[in-house]
Design a protein around this motif. Structure first.
Motif, PDB file in Angstrom:
ATOM      1  N   THR A  63       0.833  -1.206   0.000  1.00 36.13           N
ATOM      2  CA  THR A  63       0.000   0.000   0.000  1.00 36.13           C
ATOM      3  C   THR A  63       0.867   1.256   0.000  1.00 36.13           C
ATOM      4  O   THR A  63       0.627   2.206  -0.752  1.00 36.13           O
ATOM      5  CB  THR A  63      -0.923   0.011   1.241  1.00 36.13           C
ATOM      6  OG1 THR A  63      -1.742  -1.143   1.233  1.00 36.13           O
ATOM      7  CG2 THR A  63      -1.800   1.256   1.243  1.00 36.13           C
ATOM      8  N   GLY A  64       1.907   1.251   0.850  1.00 31.85           N
ATOM      9  CA  GLY A  64       2.806   2.407   0.909  1.00 31.85           C
ATOM     10  C   GLY A  64       3.597   2.601  -0.369  1.00 31.85           C
ATOM     11  O   GLY A  64       3.816   3.735  -0.817  1.00 31.85           O
ATOM     12  N   TYR A  81      -1.845   4.243   4.240  1.00 33.95           N
ATOM     13  CA  TYR A  81      -0.637   3.487   4.611  1.00 33.95           C
ATOM     14  C   TYR A  81      -0.159   3.865   6.008  1.00 33.95           C
ATOM     15  O   TYR A  81       0.147   2.995   6.830  1.00 33.95           O
ATOM     16  CB  TYR A  81       0.459   3.752   3.583  1.00 33.95           C
ATOM     17  CG  TYR A  81       1.849   3.524   4.106  1.00 33.95           C
ATOM     18  CD1 TYR A  81       2.338   2.239   4.313  1.00 33.95           C
ATOM     19  CD2 TYR A  81       2.673   4.616   4.423  1.00 33.95           C
ATOM     20  CE1 TYR A  81       3.620   2.039   4.805  1.00 33.95           C
ATOM     21  CE2 TYR A  81       3.948   4.415   4.913  1.00 33.95           C
ATOM     22  CZ  TYR A  81       4.407   3.130   5.112  1.00 33.95           C
ATOM     23  OH  TYR A  81       5.665   2.934   5.610  1.00 33.95           O
TER      24      TYR A  81
END
Length: 271
Positions: A63-64, A81
Protein backbone atom coordinates in the motif's frame (compact mmCIF):
# COMPACT_ATOMS: atom_id res chain seq x y z
CA UNK A 1 12.62 21.91 -5.93
CA UNK A 2 11.73 19.01 -8.18
CA UNK A 3 14.81 17.10 -7.03
CA UNK A 4 13.64 17.52 -3.42
CA UNK A 5 10.24 16.01 -4.29
CA UNK A 6 12.00 13.13 -6.00
CA UNK A 7 14.11 12.55 -2.87
CA UNK A 8 11.05 12.32 -0.64
CA UNK A 9 9.23 10.02 -3.07
CA UNK A 10 12.31 7.89 -3.46
CA UNK A 11 12.80 7.64 0.31
CA UNK A 12 9.19 6.55 0.81
CA UNK A 13 9.52 4.02 -2.00
CA UNK A 14 12.81 2.62 -0.65
CA UNK A 15 11.38 2.32 2.87
CA UNK A 16 8.43 0.34 1.60
CA UNK A 17 10.66 -1.93 -0.48
CA UNK A 18 12.63 -2.62 2.71
CA UNK A 19 9.40 -3.30 4.61
CA UNK A 20 8.26 -5.59 1.82
CA UNK A 21 11.48 -7.60 2.04
CA UNK A 22 11.22 -7.51 5.83
CA UNK A 23 7.69 -8.90 5.70
CA UNK A 24 8.83 -11.72 3.39
CA UNK A 25 11.57 -12.53 5.93
CA UNK A 26 9.06 -12.60 8.80
CA UNK A 27 6.75 -14.86 6.78
CA UNK A 28 9.56 -17.28 5.98
CA UNK A 29 10.72 -17.35 9.61
CA UNK A 30 7.16 -17.96 10.81
CA UNK A 31 6.64 -20.77 8.32
CA UNK A 32 10.00 -22.37 9.11
CA UNK A 33 9.36 -22.20 12.86
CA UNK A 34 5.90 -23.64 12.34
CA UNK A 35 7.24 -26.51 10.25
CA UNK A 36 9.98 -27.22 12.76
CA UNK A 37 8.04 -26.67 15.98
CA UNK A 38 9.72 -28.19 19.03
CA UNK A 39 8.97 -31.85 19.76
CA UNK A 40 5.65 -32.10 17.96
CA UNK A 41 3.30 -30.31 15.61
CA UNK A 42 1.13 -29.55 18.64
CA UNK A 43 2.55 -26.11 19.37
CA UNK A 44 2.43 -24.82 15.80
CA UNK A 45 -0.59 -22.66 16.57
CA UNK A 46 1.71 -20.28 18.45
CA UNK A 47 3.52 -19.27 15.27
CA UNK A 48 0.33 -18.24 13.47
CA UNK A 49 0.44 -14.67 14.88
CA UNK A 50 3.95 -14.30 13.47
CA UNK A 51 2.74 -15.46 10.03
CA UNK A 52 -0.27 -13.13 10.10
CA UNK A 53 1.98 -10.28 11.23
CA UNK A 54 4.16 -10.88 8.17
CA UNK A 55 1.14 -11.03 5.83
CA UNK A 56 -0.30 -7.78 7.19
CA UNK A 57 3.08 -6.02 7.00
CA UNK A 58 3.43 -7.19 3.40
CA UNK A 59 0.04 -5.71 2.49
CA UNK A 60 0.83 -2.46 4.29
CA UNK A 61 4.19 -2.13 2.55
CA UNK A 62 2.56 -2.71 -0.86
CA UNK A 63 0.00 0.00 0.00
CA UNK A 64 2.81 2.41 0.91
CA UNK A 65 4.79 1.61 -2.22
CA UNK A 66 1.77 2.21 -4.45
CA UNK A 67 1.01 5.45 -2.60
CA UNK A 68 4.59 6.69 -3.02
CA UNK A 69 4.82 5.79 -6.73
CA UNK A 70 1.35 7.01 -7.73
CA UNK A 71 0.85 9.86 -5.27
CA UNK A 72 -0.39 12.25 -7.96
CA UNK A 73 -3.23 9.87 -8.87
CA UNK A 74 -3.80 8.24 -5.45
CA UNK A 75 -2.92 10.86 -2.83
CA UNK A 76 -5.02 9.23 -0.13
CA UNK A 77 -3.13 5.95 -0.41
CA UNK A 78 -0.21 7.29 1.64
CA UNK A 79 -2.59 8.45 4.37
CA UNK A 80 -4.13 4.98 4.47
CA UNK A 81 -0.64 3.49 4.61
CA UNK A 82 0.42 5.61 7.59
CA UNK A 83 -2.76 4.84 9.50
CA UNK A 84 -2.40 1.09 8.86
CA UNK A 85 1.28 1.20 9.78
CA UNK A 86 0.47 2.96 13.04
CA UNK A 87 -2.19 0.37 13.90
CA UNK A 88 0.23 -2.45 13.05
CA UNK A 89 2.88 -1.04 15.38
CA UNK A 90 0.38 -0.54 18.22
CA UNK A 91 -0.97 -4.08 17.77
CA UNK A 92 2.57 -5.46 17.70
CA UNK A 93 3.52 -3.65 20.91
CA UNK A 94 0.38 -4.91 22.66
CA UNK A 95 1.03 -8.48 21.55
CA UNK A 96 4.69 -8.31 22.62
CA UNK A 97 3.73 -7.06 26.10
CA UNK A 98 1.09 -9.80 26.28
CA UNK A 99 3.64 -12.46 25.26
CA UNK A 100 6.02 -11.35 28.02
CA UNK A 101 3.19 -11.30 30.58
CA UNK A 102 1.90 -14.83 29.90
CA UNK A 103 5.33 -16.47 29.73
CA UNK A 104 6.85 -15.05 32.90
CA UNK A 105 5.11 -17.55 35.19
CA UNK A 106 5.66 -21.28 35.39
CA UNK A 107 8.50 -23.70 34.95
CA UNK A 108 9.73 -27.10 35.99
CA UNK A 109 10.66 -28.00 39.54
CA UNK A 110 13.75 -30.02 40.31
CA UNK A 111 13.15 -33.49 41.71
CA UNK A 112 15.76 -34.96 44.03
CA UNK A 113 17.77 -37.69 42.33
CA UNK A 114 15.92 -37.32 39.01
CA UNK A 115 17.33 -36.27 35.66
CA UNK A 116 14.12 -34.45 34.76
CA UNK A 117 11.82 -31.80 36.24
CA UNK A 118 8.19 -32.04 37.30
CA UNK A 119 5.57 -29.58 36.07
CA UNK A 120 2.40 -28.29 37.75
CA UNK A 121 -0.46 -26.73 35.84
CA UNK A 122 -1.19 -24.12 38.52
CA UNK A 123 2.27 -22.60 38.12
CA UNK A 124 1.47 -21.15 34.70
CA UNK A 125 -0.48 -18.02 33.77
CA UNK A 126 -4.26 -18.17 33.84
CA UNK A 127 -4.47 -17.43 30.12
CA UNK A 128 -2.29 -20.42 29.23
CA UNK A 129 -4.19 -22.62 31.68
CA UNK A 130 -7.48 -21.63 30.08
CA UNK A 131 -6.18 -22.69 26.68
CA UNK A 132 -5.44 -26.25 27.75
CA UNK A 133 -8.44 -26.51 30.10
CA UNK A 134 -10.72 -25.83 27.14
CA UNK A 135 -11.91 -29.30 26.09
CA UNK A 136 -11.95 -28.46 22.40
CA UNK A 137 -8.36 -27.17 22.45
CA UNK A 138 -7.09 -30.00 24.61
CA UNK A 139 -8.70 -32.73 22.52
CA UNK A 140 -6.86 -31.40 19.47
CA UNK A 141 -3.56 -31.21 21.35
CA UNK A 142 -4.09 -34.67 22.87
CA UNK A 143 -4.81 -36.21 19.47
CA UNK A 144 -1.73 -34.52 18.11
CA UNK A 145 0.42 -35.89 20.96
CA UNK A 146 -0.79 -39.43 20.30
CA UNK A 147 -0.22 -39.15 16.56
CA UNK A 148 3.25 -37.65 17.01
CA UNK A 149 4.26 -40.78 18.99
CA UNK A 150 6.18 -38.86 21.64
CA UNK A 151 5.57 -41.57 24.23
CA UNK A 152 6.13 -44.41 21.77
CA UNK A 153 9.54 -42.94 21.00
CA UNK A 154 10.26 -42.74 24.73
CA UNK A 155 9.40 -46.42 25.10
CA UNK A 156 11.55 -47.38 22.11
CA UNK A 157 14.50 -45.48 23.53
CA UNK A 158 14.39 -46.71 27.14
CA UNK A 159 12.32 -49.92 27.10
CA UNK A 160 15.13 -52.06 28.52
CA UNK A 161 16.50 -49.77 31.23
CA UNK A 162 15.88 -50.21 34.96
CA UNK A 163 13.81 -47.78 37.00
CA UNK A 164 16.87 -46.19 38.62
CA UNK A 165 18.45 -45.52 35.24
CA UNK A 166 15.18 -44.31 33.74
CA UNK A 167 14.69 -41.99 36.73
CA UNK A 168 17.96 -40.27 35.84
CA UNK A 169 17.20 -39.75 32.15
CA UNK A 170 16.77 -36.12 30.92
CA UNK A 171 13.11 -36.35 29.93
CA UNK A 172 11.51 -33.35 28.27
CA UNK A 173 8.32 -31.72 29.68
CA UNK A 174 5.99 -33.66 27.36
CA UNK A 175 7.58 -37.01 28.23
CA UNK A 176 7.56 -36.22 31.95
CA UNK A 177 3.95 -35.07 32.10
CA UNK A 178 2.22 -37.21 29.48
CA UNK A 179 4.10 -40.51 29.15
CA UNK A 180 4.45 -41.55 32.79
CA UNK A 181 2.34 -41.22 35.95
CA UNK A 182 3.31 -38.61 38.57
CA UNK A 183 6.05 -39.79 40.90
CA UNK A 184 3.81 -39.60 43.97
CA UNK A 185 1.32 -42.18 42.73
CA UNK A 186 3.41 -45.10 43.99
CA UNK A 187 3.03 -47.18 40.84
CA UNK A 188 5.52 -49.96 40.13
CA UNK A 189 7.73 -49.38 37.12
CA UNK A 190 7.67 -51.98 34.33
CA UNK A 191 8.90 -49.86 31.43
CA UNK A 192 8.71 -46.14 30.57
CA UNK A 193 5.04 -46.31 29.50
CA UNK A 194 3.79 -49.22 31.60
CA UNK A 195 3.35 -49.07 35.36
CA UNK A 196 1.59 -51.47 37.73
CA UNK A 197 -1.11 -49.66 39.68
CA UNK A 198 -0.90 -51.74 42.85
CA UNK A 199 -0.94 -48.83 45.33
CA UNK A 200 -3.08 -46.27 43.54
CA UNK A 201 -5.90 -46.43 46.09
CA UNK A 202 -3.62 -44.89 48.70
CA UNK A 203 -2.82 -41.92 46.48
CA UNK A 204 -6.25 -41.29 45.06
CA UNK A 205 -6.25 -37.66 46.25
CA UNK A 206 -4.12 -36.89 43.19
CA UNK A 207 -6.52 -36.95 40.22
CA UNK A 208 -3.65 -37.65 37.84
CA UNK A 209 -3.13 -41.04 39.49
CA UNK A 210 -6.70 -42.03 38.60
CA UNK A 211 -6.33 -40.58 35.11
CA UNK A 212 -3.34 -42.81 34.29
CA UNK A 213 -3.91 -45.87 32.10
CA UNK A 214 -1.45 -48.26 30.47
CA UNK A 215 -3.33 -47.95 27.18
CA UNK A 216 -0.82 -46.32 24.81
CA UNK A 217 -3.54 -44.03 23.47
CA UNK A 218 -4.43 -42.77 26.95
CA UNK A 219 -1.42 -42.99 29.32
CA UNK A 220 -1.41 -39.63 31.17
CA UNK A 221 -2.80 -37.54 28.32
CA UNK A 222 -5.75 -36.59 30.53
CA UNK A 223 -3.49 -35.58 33.41
CA UNK A 224 -2.88 -32.03 34.61
CA UNK A 225 0.82 -32.86 34.54
CA UNK A 226 0.52 -33.46 30.79
CA UNK A 227 -1.16 -30.09 30.30
CA UNK A 228 1.61 -28.50 32.35
CA UNK A 229 4.24 -30.19 30.18
CA UNK A 230 2.59 -28.89 27.04
CA UNK A 231 2.44 -25.37 28.51
CA UNK A 232 6.11 -25.48 29.42
CA UNK A 233 6.91 -26.49 25.86
CA UNK A 234 4.78 -23.63 24.50
CA UNK A 235 6.28 -21.21 27.02
CA UNK A 236 9.79 -21.89 25.78
CA UNK A 237 8.61 -21.48 22.18
CA UNK A 238 7.11 -18.10 23.06
CA UNK A 239 10.32 -17.04 24.78
CA UNK A 240 12.27 -17.74 21.60
CA UNK A 241 9.93 -15.70 19.43
CA UNK A 242 9.02 -12.78 21.71
CA UNK A 243 12.49 -11.24 21.35
CA UNK A 244 12.09 -11.46 17.60
CA UNK A 245 8.87 -9.45 17.99
CA UNK A 246 10.77 -6.83 20.01
CA UNK A 247 13.40 -6.45 17.27
CA UNK A 248 10.65 -6.25 14.61
CA UNK A 249 8.86 -3.50 16.53
CA UNK A 250 12.03 -1.45 16.97
CA UNK A 251 12.84 -1.65 13.25
CA UNK A 252 9.26 -0.82 12.26
CA UNK A 253 9.14 2.20 14.57
CA UNK A 254 12.41 3.54 13.10
CA UNK A 255 11.19 3.03 9.52
CA UNK A 256 7.80 4.53 10.38
CA UNK A 257 9.44 7.62 11.91
CA UNK A 258 11.66 8.13 8.84
CA UNK A 259 8.66 7.61 6.56
CA UNK A 260 6.59 10.16 8.49
CA UNK A 261 9.46 12.65 8.21
CA UNK A 262 9.66 12.19 4.45
CA UNK A 263 5.88 12.40 4.06
CA UNK A 264 5.79 15.57 6.18
CA UNK A 265 8.47 17.17 4.01
CA UNK A 266 6.50 16.23 0.92
CA UNK A 267 3.34 17.91 2.27
CA UNK A 268 5.27 21.03 3.31
CA UNK A 269 6.88 21.24 -0.12
CA UNK A 270 3.51 20.95 -1.86
CA UNK A 271 1.99 23.66 0.29
Amino acid sequence: MSSFNLTNDSLLGILNIIKFLFSITILLIGILLSENAALTDCDRFFYKPLIWFGVFLLLVSVTGFIGACFYDHLPRMLWVYHVLMFLLIVAGIIFTIFAFAVTNKGGGRLLHGAGYKVYRLGDYSNWLQNRVNNNRNWNKIKTCLVESKVCSDLYSKYWDVSFNKFHQKPLNPIQTGCCKPPNGCGFTYVNPTRWVEDNWQVYCENPDCKAWENDQNILCYNCESCKAGVLDNIKHSWKKVRWFYVICQMLLIIMYAVGCFAFRNKLIDES
